[in-house]
Write a protein that holds these residues in place. Structure first.
Motif, PDB file in Angstrom:
ATOM      1  N   LYS A 123      51.692  68.984  32.096  1.00  0.00           N
ATOM      2  CA  LYS A 123      52.879  68.182  32.414  1.00  0.00           C
ATOM      3  C   LYS A 123      53.535  67.692  31.132  1.00  0.00           C
ATOM      4  O   LYS A 123      52.859  67.503  30.117  1.00  0.00           O
ATOM      5  N   LYS A 124      54.824  67.451  31.190  1.00  0.00           N
ATOM      6  CA  LYS A 124      55.560  66.958  30.033  1.00  0.00           C
ATOM      7  C   LYS A 124      54.972  65.613  29.589  1.00  0.00           C
ATOM      8  O   LYS A 124      54.747  64.726  30.403  1.00  0.00           O
ATOM      9  N   GLY A 162      55.442  69.587  25.525  1.00  0.00           N
ATOM     10  CA  GLY A 162      56.882  69.441  25.734  1.00  0.00           C
ATOM     11  C   GLY A 162      57.320  70.118  27.012  1.00  0.00           C
ATOM     12  O   GLY A 162      57.526  69.492  28.039  1.00  0.00           O
ATOM     13  N   GLU A 163      57.395  71.452  26.961  1.00  0.00           N
ATOM     14  CA  GLU A 163      57.805  72.221  28.132  1.00  0.00           C
ATOM     15  C   GLU A 163      57.411  73.683  27.942  1.00  0.00           C
ATOM     16  O   GLU A 163      57.331  74.170  26.825  1.00  0.00           O
TER      17      GLU A 163
END
Length: 166
Positions: A112-113, A129-130
């Motif tokens: 998860k971010k 981050g992503e």
């Protein structure tokens, strides 16, 4: 002149109508389809909306393609239609299963971010981050008091045993 593949531009939502009318005129066509599973009821949709592939000989009356029901035009360079390599069509057909383009499964990332992660083999901890795609992700590491962005293979990331509770 030998037959070549060309890209036809159809009117919006009229790909199957154009295909039917082109076939009635004895043109060989290819309209790749896929199953849209994102909508409430999965439906068969054109893989490339508003486009169809047409195999024809330029000595044929190719201008009649433009005036076929459901068609807008052929993609041209100047006034001459631009041919397409047959390998493009072959590659698309290789991805088909039972007449439908087989799309890769949707990627679901387990991180998860903002989650603390560890970069395997380095001992470095980072903040997730992503995901950029199914192979790479953006993470942030603290280096000399600054947050630095880093792109790493997702397979190199693991959950940090010291994950902070938010």
């Amino acid at each position: 002149m030998a037959k070549q593949w060309f890209v036809g531009k159809t009117k919006q939502g009229q790909e199957t109508i154009a295909e039917r009318h082109l076939r009635r005129q004895h043109f060989e066509t290819y309209l790749p389809m896929y199953i849209n599973e994102w909508c409430r009821f999965p439906r068969l949709r054109p893989f490339l909306p508003s486009y169809i592939f047409i195999n024809l000989d330029l000595t044929q009356a190719w201008m009649c393609v433009k005036y076929t029901i459901g068609m807008r035009s052929l993609l041209c360079v100047g006034e001459t239609p631009r041919s397409l390599s047959s390998t493009v069509i072959e590659d698309l057909k290789k991805r088909e299963r039972h007449g439908v383009i087989n799309l890769p499964p949707e990627f679901v990332c387990k991180f998860k971010k903002g989650e603390k992660v560890k970069i395997r083999g380095t001992g470095v901890e980072a903040l997730f981050g992503e995901p950029l795609d199914h192979k790479r992700a953006k993470v942030f590491i603290d280096l000399l008091g600054r947050s630095n962005e880093l792109i790493v293979p997702i397979l190199k990331l693991s959950s940090s045993p010291f994950a902070a509770v938010a």
